[in-house]
Design an enzyme around this catalytic site. Structure first.
Site: not given
Length: 230
Positions: A88, A114-116
């Site tokens: 990530r 950027i998504s959880q």
């Protein structure tokens, strides 16, 4: 995704899965238990990627999975294993890299995030992907969610649409450099989907529209799955 840290149980109530026109919340239209199956065959490829950067911060990734999934009662699965292996930190701006393995969204530019990780994991799990699936993603962003999906559908393909040209170009370079050669990206209006490669086995939206666009519904095959935070 909205730029904030979500409460996990609350967000689960917003994730919607569509199967054959039936709307289900927080559940799956399939009857099989994929958690009971053998490890996904594509995952071994992700473990053996030649790019040495996949070895960076591996312990942090594993700890993130423990804290965000396993310690919350979310069962281990092919999706969770994929998230153990996607780096990530390589999908985030360098100034936020030190926070890459916190369970929170982070800005990537153009008022996008950027998504959880928990959101990426739950959305991916709801799709119940098979290794040869063809998947439509609306909202490429930095490419992280596409990388998780691509790990699961290899040798299938992810077709991703991103509105912002600079994000699309950066994500395409990043994914290619990391060896995700089963992701195709184009710049365009996500409401239109990507009809040239329809029908898709599954589709998901990383943004939160008021409703799922008709074009996307029409581009998913009968019996396919659509996941969106609506």
């Amino acid at each position: 995704m909205i730029t904030m840290t979500y409460n996990w149980p609350y967000l689960l109530s917003l994730l919607v899965l569509i199967v054959l026109g039936v709307v289900l919340t927080g559940s799956s239209g399939k009857q099989t238990d994929k958690n009971a199956q053998a490890p996904h065959p594509a995952l071994q490829d992700s473990l053996e990627r030649s790019n040495p950067r996949f070895n960076e911060r591996r312990e942090e990734r594993h700890r993130m999975v423990e804290e965000a999934f396993l310690n919350q009662g979310i069962p281990d699965s092919a999706t969770v294993e994929a998230m153990r292996n996607v780096p990530r930190h390589l999908f985030m701006p360098a100034r936020f890299s030190d926070m890459a393995y916190r369970n929170r969204p982070m800005p990537i530019g153009h008022q996008q995030t950027i998504s959880q990780p928990t959101i990426v994991g739950k959305m991916t799990e709801l799709l119940e992907l098979d290794s040869n699936d063809k998947v439509l993603e609306i909202g490429t962003g930095c490419g992280y969610h596409a990388a998780v999906t691509a790990t699961l559908v290899d040798p299938g393909t992810v077709y991703s649409v991103e509105y912002h040209a600079s994000l699309a170009e950066a994500a395409e370079r990043r994914l290619a450099d990391l060896g995700y050669d089963n992701v195709s990206i184009r710049r365009g209006d996500g409401h239109e989907g990507w009809p040239e490669f329809a029908p898709y086995d599954a589709a998901y939206l990383t943004c939160a529209p008021s409703s799922v666009p008709n074009a996307i519904v029409e581009q998913v095959r009968p019996g396919g799955r659509i996941v969106a935070p609506v």
